[in-house]
Design an enzyme around this catalytic site. Structure first.
Site, PDB file in Angstrom:
ATOM      1  CB  THR A  47       2.190   0.174   3.705  1.00  0.00           C
ATOM      2  OG1 THR A  47       2.876   0.783   2.605  1.00  0.00           O
ATOM      3  CG2 THR A  47       3.140   0.062   4.889  1.00  0.00           C
ATOM      4  N   GLY A  48      -0.457  -0.852   2.102  1.00  0.00           N
ATOM      5  CA  GLY A  48      -1.312  -0.806   0.909  1.00  0.00           C
ATOM      6  C   GLY A  48      -1.320  -2.153   0.196  1.00  0.00           C
ATOM      7  N   GLY A  52      -3.773  -3.242  -6.000  1.00  0.00           N
ATOM      8  CA  GLY A  52      -2.777  -2.812  -6.978  1.00  0.00           C
ATOM      9  C   GLY A  52      -1.432  -3.520  -6.857  1.00  0.00           C
ATOM     10  CE1 TYR A 203       1.658   9.451  -6.384  1.00  0.00           C
ATOM     11  CE2 TYR A 203       2.712   9.989  -8.462  1.00  0.00           C
ATOM     12  CZ  TYR A 203       2.310   9.051  -7.530  1.00  0.00           C
ATOM     13  OH  TYR A 203       2.595   7.722  -7.735  1.00  0.00           O
TER      14      TYR A 203
HETATM   15  N1  LIG Z   1       0.430   2.618 -10.790  1.00  0.00           N
HETATM   16  C1  LIG Z   1       1.494   3.209 -11.265  1.00  0.00           C
HETATM   17  O1  LIG Z   1       1.658   3.345 -12.473  1.00  0.00           O
HETATM   18  C2  LIG Z   1       2.545   3.731 -10.353  1.00  0.00           C
HETATM   19  C3  LIG Z   1       3.653   4.368 -10.914  1.00  0.00           C
HETATM   20  C4  LIG Z   1       4.640   4.847 -10.061  1.00  0.00           C
HETATM   21  C5  LIG Z   1       4.522   4.676  -8.689  1.00  0.00           C
HETATM   22  N2  LIG Z   1       3.418   4.068  -8.166  1.00  0.00           N
HETATM   23  C6  LIG Z   1       3.370   3.909  -6.705  1.00  0.00           C
HETATM   24  O2  LIG Z   1       3.012   2.591  -6.373  1.00  0.00           O
HETATM   25  C7  LIG Z   1       2.431   2.574  -5.079  1.00  0.00           C
HETATM   26  C8  LIG Z   1       1.201   1.685  -5.083  1.00  0.00           C
HETATM   27  O3  LIG Z   1       0.200   2.274  -5.885  1.00  0.00           O
HETATM   28  P1  LIG Z   1      -0.793   1.462  -6.824  1.00  0.00           P
HETATM   29  O4  LIG Z   1      -0.520   1.934  -8.210  1.00  0.00           O
HETATM   30  O5  LIG Z   1      -0.763   0.023  -6.535  1.00  0.00           O
HETATM   31  O6  LIG Z   1      -2.177   2.147  -6.385  1.00  0.00           O
HETATM   32  P2  LIG Z   1      -3.510   1.566  -5.721  1.00  0.00           P
HETATM   33  O7  LIG Z   1      -4.035   0.435  -6.515  1.00  0.00           O
HETATM   34  O8  LIG Z   1      -4.364   2.758  -5.544  1.00  0.00           O
HETATM   35  O9  LIG Z   1      -3.022   1.034  -4.327  1.00  0.00           O
HETATM   36  C9  LIG Z   1      -2.622   1.916  -3.318  1.00  0.00           C
HETATM   37  C10 LIG Z   1      -2.736   1.249  -1.982  1.00  0.00           C
HETATM   38  O10 LIG Z   1      -2.413   2.201  -0.961  1.00  0.00           O
HETATM   39  C11 LIG Z   1      -3.414   2.157   0.028  1.00  0.00           C
HETATM   40  N3  LIG Z   1      -3.579   3.416   0.754  1.00  0.00           N
HETATM   41  C12 LIG Z   1      -3.979   4.608   0.283  1.00  0.00           C
HETATM   42  N4  LIG Z   1      -4.060   5.504   1.279  1.00  0.00           N
HETATM   43  C13 LIG Z   1      -3.709   4.861   2.408  1.00  0.00           C
HETATM   44  C14 LIG Z   1      -3.627   5.242   3.779  1.00  0.00           C
HETATM   45  N5  LIG Z   1      -3.932   6.466   4.200  1.00  0.00           N
HETATM   46  N6  LIG Z   1      -3.227   4.322   4.674  1.00  0.00           N
HETATM   47  C15 LIG Z   1      -2.934   3.075   4.287  1.00  0.00           C
HETATM   48  N7  LIG Z   1      -3.011   2.645   3.006  1.00  0.00           N
HETATM   49  C16 LIG Z   1      -3.401   3.531   2.087  1.00  0.00           C
HETATM   50  C17 LIG Z   1      -4.669   1.794  -0.734  1.00  0.00           C
HETATM   51  O11 LIG Z   1      -5.617   1.309   0.176  1.00  0.00           O
HETATM   52  P3  LIG Z   1      -7.178   1.254  -0.206  1.00  0.00           P
HETATM   53  O12 LIG Z   1      -7.330  -0.017  -0.961  1.00  0.00           O
HETATM   54  O13 LIG Z   1      -7.846   1.255   1.125  1.00  0.00           O
HETATM   55  O14 LIG Z   1      -7.470   2.458  -1.031  1.00  0.00           O
HETATM   56  C18 LIG Z   1      -4.143   0.737  -1.683  1.00  0.00           C
HETATM   57  O15 LIG Z   1      -4.036  -0.517  -1.075  1.00  0.00           O
HETATM   58  C19 LIG Z   1       2.166   4.032  -4.712  1.00  0.00           C
HETATM   59  O16 LIG Z   1       3.162   4.449  -3.779  1.00  0.00           O
HETATM   60  C20 LIG Z   1       2.339   4.755  -6.023  1.00  0.00           C
HETATM   61  O17 LIG Z   1       2.822   6.066  -5.814  1.00  0.00           O
HETATM   62  C21 LIG Z   1       2.439   3.584  -8.971  1.00  0.00           C
END
Ligand SMILES: NC(=O)c1ccc[n+]([C@@H]2O[C@H](COP(=O)([O-])OP(=O)(O)OC[C@H]3O[C@@H](n4cnc5c(N)ncnc54)[C@H](OP(=O)(O)O)[C@@H]3O)[C@@H](O)[C@H]2O)c1
Ligand SMILES: *[C@@H]1O[C@H](CO)[C@@H](O)[C@H](O)[C@H]1NC(C)=O
Ligand SMILES: *[C@@H]1O[C@H](CO)[C@@H](O)[C@H](O)[C@H]1NC(C)=O
Length: 319
Positions: A47-48, A52, A203
């Site tokens: 998912t997603g 990222g 969050y």
């Molecule tokens: N980055 C960090 O440092 C970090 C640290 C700890 C945990 N995380 C976790 O890692 C995971 C991935 O995050 P990321 O950092 O890769 O962020 P990201 O680049 O913003 O990617 C998030 C993804 O989730 C999708 N998404 C958001 N809302 C959605 C919805 N309603 N339905 C379906 N898809 C949806 C986004 O789709 P769109 O492209 O359409 O927006 C995107 O593909 C998250 O669960 C986050 O909490 C990240």
């Protein structure tokens, strides 16, 4: 002259400290030891997967020759990601399906379509998540948007896919959570921000919910051959913080200096999806490809069970 000397000293020390921190991050990073793991014939949902860490995970799984389904809310963006990965890896068994985790109807549609079109499901990676919409937003289902996307949506999705997954033999469910869970708590009177809304703390609440769910689900899946684990990906340079201008600046400065590339941030997801080392391992929280014991509040089985029951009702899983 003294002034210039001081400036040079301060600059020198700053650069030195930055380099030491970067070196430390680099040498302590673990990479998933999955050289010999083939995933041919396996089907994996990310998912997603359009952006990222999710996008990087899809790319790494494509290199393992798994069939990967990118489940995303913006299918054009998903298709662009798919084409980019196909061009980069030469591997084409990747498809894109529409899934908006903030809509219970969209989740049900996705699952119906998936079951009709796919033959099996071996790994589900609940990766999608959002952080900190500035204003409280209520979804069409009456849920708060962050909680809906990060917890209630994945809850329903996972539960609706369980039967199909069991039919495919041993399976794995992987939840991407965050160390920020440590700042969260589960307030049953405020799950949909009925009483108060703080974009940052919610969050943390949802990420704590991810860990509690992993525990509860692992119990419910005992004996089924399906394991469920969660992980913190590290601090990764992605679009997660781009929701808010003030965070965008922090993200740019610290991100360029210290944060991990998505390919590095996806290592623990890859490890849990692919490695034989975690066969049969379930209900655990991982960081940097290693199990870590989370804090006491993330091990509270009473809260985990109650949250499960509340989520069953709020998502319409049971009437
Ligand atoms: N980055 C960090 O440092 C970090 C640290 C700890 C945990 N995380 C976790 O890692 C995971 C991935 O995050 P990321 O950092 O890769 O962020 P990201 O680049 O913003 O990617 C998030 C993804 O989730 C999708 N998404 C958001 N809302 C959605 C919805 N309603 N339905 C379906 N898809 C949806 C986004 O789709 P769109 O492209 O359409 O927006 C995107 O593909 C998250 O669960 C986050 O909490 C990240
Ligand atoms: C893609 O992978 C699936 C699942 O392993 C398999 O059934 C299908 O034949 C593959 N499709 C192609 C085009 O290779
Ligand atoms: C992942 O978390 C979601 C909600 O946070 C939950 O519904 C799902 O059951 C969890 N799956 C696992 C693997 O814990």
């Amino acid at each position: 002259m003294v002034f210039i000397d001081n400036i040079t000293t301060i600059l020198g020390v700053t650069v030195f400290v930055i380099l030491v921190i970067r070196l430390y991050i680099k040498i302590t990073q673990r990479f998933a030891p999955v050289e010999n793991c083939a995933m041919e014939g396996r089907t994996i949902i990310v998912t997603g997967g359009s952006n990222g860490i999710g996008k990087a995970t899809v790319k790494l799984l494509a290199a393992k020759r798994a069939r990967v389904v990118i489940a995303c809310r913006n299918v054009e963006k998903g298709a662009a990601t798919r084409d980019e990965i196909i061009a980069a890896t030469g591997y084409a068994n990747i498809s894109v399906k529409k899934l908006d985790l903030s809509s219970l109807r969209s989740i049900r549609n996705f699952v119906n379509e998936f079951k009709q079109e796919e033959h099996r499901l071996d790994v589900l990676i609940n990766n999608a998540g959002i952080l900190a919409p500035a204003r409280k937003t209520i979804t069409e289902d009456g849920l708060e948007l962050t909680y809906a996307t990060n917890h209630f949506g994945p809850f329903l999705l996972t539960n609706l896919l369980l039967d199909f997954m069991k039919q495919s033999g041993p399976g794995r469910i992987i939840n991407v959570t965050s160390v920020v869970y440590a700042m969260g708590n589960i307030d049953f009177d405020n799950l949909c921000a009925e009483r108060s809304y703080s974009s940052y703390t919610i969050y943390g609440h949802t990420k704590l919910a991810n860990i509690l769910f992993t525990r509860e689900l692992s119990k419910r899946l005992e004996g089924t051959g399906i394991t469920v684990n969660c992980l913190h990906p590290g601090t990764v340079r992605t679009s997660l913080l781009n929701y808010r201008p003030e965070l965008k600046i922090i993200s740019f400065i610290f991100g360029s200096l210290f944060w991990k590339d998505p390919e590095v941030g996806a290592q623990t997801s890859l490890y849990l999806a692919v490695s034989g080392e975690v066969n049969g391992v379930t209900g655990q929280y991982f960081d940097n490809c290693r199990p870590v014991v989370p804090s006491a509040k993330a091990r509270d089985d009473g809260v985990a069970r109650k949250l499960w029951e509340v989520s069953e009702k709020l998502t319409g899983l049971i009437q």
